[in-house]
Scaffold this motif. Structure first.
Motif, PDB file in Angstrom:
ATOM      1  N   GLU A  90      32.596  12.692  37.987  1.00 23.60           N
ATOM      2  CA  GLU A  90      32.627  11.938  39.237  1.00 23.60           C
ATOM      3  C   GLU A  90      31.251  11.367  39.578  1.00 23.60           C
ATOM      4  O   GLU A  90      31.124  10.195  39.896  1.00 23.60           O
ATOM      5  N   THR A  91      30.240  12.212  39.549  1.00 24.66           N
ATOM      6  CA  THR A  91      28.850  11.794  39.726  1.00 24.66           C
ATOM      7  C   THR A  91      28.027  12.499  38.653  1.00 24.66           C
ATOM      8  O   THR A  91      28.580  13.181  37.785  1.00 24.66           O
ATOM      9  N   HIS A 135      32.347   8.980  55.537  1.00 27.16           N
ATOM     10  CA  HIS A 135      31.806   9.949  54.588  1.00 27.16           C
ATOM     11  C   HIS A 135      30.313   9.753  54.442  1.00 27.16           C
ATOM     12  O   HIS A 135      29.839   8.632  54.251  1.00 27.16           O
ATOM     13  N   ALA A 140      24.698   6.058  47.169  1.00 31.45           N
ATOM     14  CA  ALA A 140      25.958   5.598  46.580  1.00 31.45           C
ATOM     15  C   ALA A 140      26.266   6.359  45.297  1.00 31.45           C
ATOM     16  O   ALA A 140      27.425   6.668  45.001  1.00 31.45           O
ATOM     17  N   ALA A 192      28.009   9.671  46.034  1.00 27.61           N
ATOM     18  CA  ALA A 192      29.248   9.629  46.812  1.00 27.61           C
ATOM     19  C   ALA A 192      30.447   9.846  45.893  1.00 27.61           C
ATOM     20  O   ALA A 192      30.842   8.956  45.130  1.00 27.61           O
ATOM     21  N   ARG A 214      33.850   7.366  45.336  1.00 30.20           N
ATOM     22  CA  ARG A 214      33.521   6.119  46.041  1.00 30.20           C
ATOM     23  C   ARG A 214      34.357   4.940  45.554  1.00 30.20           C
ATOM     24  O   ARG A 214      34.896   4.179  46.360  1.00 30.20           O
ATOM     25  N   GLU A 215      34.484   4.771  44.241  1.00 28.98           N
ATOM     26  CA  GLU A 215      35.224   3.626  43.719  1.00 28.98           C
ATOM     27  C   GLU A 215      36.714   3.736  44.031  1.00 28.98           C
ATOM     28  O   GLU A 215      37.362   2.739  44.403  1.00 28.98           O
ATOM     29  N   LEU A 266      38.119   5.295  46.533  1.00 32.59           N
ATOM     30  CA  LEU A 266      38.298   5.059  47.965  1.00 32.59           C
ATOM     31  C   LEU A 266      38.237   3.569  48.292  1.00 32.59           C
ATOM     32  O   LEU A 266      39.011   3.069  49.114  1.00 32.59           O
ATOM     33  N   ALA A 267      37.323   2.866  47.633  1.00 30.54           N
ATOM     34  CA  ALA A 267      37.220   1.422  47.864  1.00 30.54           C
ATOM     35  C   ALA A 267      38.494   0.710  47.417  1.00 30.54           C
ATOM     36  O   ALA A 267      38.987  -0.209  48.090  1.00 30.54           O
ATOM     37  N   VAL A 299      37.418   2.775  55.246  1.00 28.60           N
ATOM     38  CA  VAL A 299      36.402   3.685  54.727  1.00 28.60           C
ATOM     39  C   VAL A 299      35.016   3.193  55.115  1.00 28.60           C
ATOM     40  O   VAL A 299      34.699   2.009  54.947  1.00 28.60           O
ATOM     41  N   HIS A 336      31.033   4.426  54.301  1.00 30.17           N
ATOM     42  CA  HIS A 336      30.088   5.330  53.666  1.00 30.17           C
ATOM     43  C   HIS A 336      28.754   5.249  54.404  1.00 30.17           C
ATOM     44  O   HIS A 336      28.263   4.158  54.704  1.00 30.17           O
ATOM     45  N   PHE A 372      24.930   6.461  53.920  1.00 26.19           N
ATOM     46  CA  PHE A 372      24.006   7.007  52.929  1.00 26.19           C
ATOM     47  C   PHE A 372      22.721   7.443  53.626  1.00 26.19           C
ATOM     48  O   PHE A 372      21.928   6.621  54.107  1.00 26.19           O
TER      49      PHE A 372
END
Length: 360
Positions: free
Chosen positions: A46-47, A169, A174, A177, A180-181, A183-184, A195, A197, A199
């Motif tokens: 994920e990250t 969130h 970024a 997060a 993130r993709e 959710l977008a 949504v 975000h 940061f």
């Protein structure tokens, strides 16, 4: 029934010293009559320091509700360690956990897990779940606190296009997060899902000392049922804001508009009073371990390499009962402190309340 018992006895004679279920587990790694297990089917990064681990549970797993968590067991250097993780997969699908590299067990899961690995499992639990009746929702999350809320979003948004959901969130950047993709993409596909975000590396900390930031990000937040999950300071600030504006904190599954439902990662157990904890002596194993007042004695023993009896790990089945030689323990469900020499205690829901001697 009599014939089945005779067949079972015959099978036991043929497989001794192993039980028939031990033989079956050689062909199906998730089969076990003694311990719930799951086999890893997929690992998705994920990250840089987090990953989602999908697994297929064996017989005995109960389907999770969106927002629930489960205890996951991992063997490190021959010792089984248990940690609690939110389930990030939507309800009705095979479960998944999204883990951030924080601590030895989480690091092993993120860095070393691969398809085919076997996880030890305890049944899903937790009351941080979607309301029974759809209503406008506000989700406030920070860091890995997004994981149970992601299960809610994946369950609700694609199947109820009329669902009115706002997610705010916070993450360091970024790159940090999680989801993130995805959710977008969901926000692009479903207009009623919005949504934001935040940061903190660029914008600073989201300020809940007043309602100004929230008024700007979600003007109708007072008319929404709010759900929050994240680090303790984030949750404390959120709770303080709701109290300051005169709203009532109702941590219920079917919370009304204006309420706030919070998920604290340690909320499943009552925990100690800060001064609790102490030296735990496992007499038969000749081991001594310093324990805090929030960790179940079952986990303390397993982390120390002591062979601990266990079952449901939820205080239900009583498989973990052992005699207390000396000292006092705190029931993590109720906060009650008790202890008499010889008393049988449930190690999965008991923590040290001072020095403790156990008959193990």
């Amino acid at each position: 029934m009599i014939r089945l018992r005779k067949l079972a006895r015959a099978a036991s004679l043929l497989t001794t010293p192993l039980a028939p279920e031990d033989i079956l587990s050689l062909f199906n790694p998730v089969f076990s009559a003694r311990q719930l297990r799951g086999v890893v089917t997929r690992v998705v990064p994920e990250t840089a320091d987090s990953a989602t681990i999908f697994f297929r549970p064996g017989r005995g797993w109960q389907a999770h509700l969106a927002g629930q968590w489960a205890r996951i067991g991992v063997e490190l250097d021959g010792v089984r360690h248990w940690r609690s993780y939110s389930l990030s997969a939507p309800a009705g699908q095979d479960p998944a956990i999204t883990v951030t590299d924080m601590g030895a067990v989480s690091a092993a899961l993120v860095r070393g897990t691969k398809p085919g690995d076997v996880l030890f499992l305890a049944p899903p639990q937790g009351d941080f779940v979607l309301p029974e009746h759809p209503r406008p929702l506000l989700m406030l999350t920070a860091g890995s606190g997004i994981t149970p809320v992601m299960s809610m979003i994946r369950t609700l948004v694609p199947h109820r296009p009329d669902a009115d959901v706002v997610l705010i969130h916070t993450a360091r950047s970024a790159a940090d997060a999680i989801f993130r993709e995805e959710l977008a993409e969901l926000a692009d596909q479903f207009p009623n899902f919005r949504v934001t975000h935040w940061f903190t590396g660029d914008q600073g900390r989201l300020d809940f000392s007043s309602a100004a930031d929230l008024d700007r990000l979600c003007p109708d937040w007072r008319q929404r049922a709010a759900y929050a999950c994240g680090p303790e300071d984030f949750l404390n600030d959120t709770e303080a804001l709701w109290e300051a504006v005169g709203e009532v904190d109702l941590p219920e599954a079917d919370a009304p508009a204006g309420s706030l439902t919070i998920e604290r990662f340690s909320a499943s157990l009552a925990g100690g009073a800060g001064h609790d904890g102490g030296l735990v002596t496992f007499e038969a194993s000749d081991r001594e371990v310093e324990a805090d007042g929030d960790t179940p004695l079952l986990d303390v023993g397993e982390d120390a390499g002591v062979l601990m009896p266990s079952g449901c790990r939820m205080g239900i089945c009583h498989s973990c009962l052992i005699p207390l030689r000396a000292g006092h323990v705190r029931d993590l469900r109720t906060g009650e402190v008790h202890g008499e020499p010889g008393q049988l205690i449930q190690t999965c829901v008991s923590a040290a309340a001072g020095p403790v001697n156990l008959d193990l």
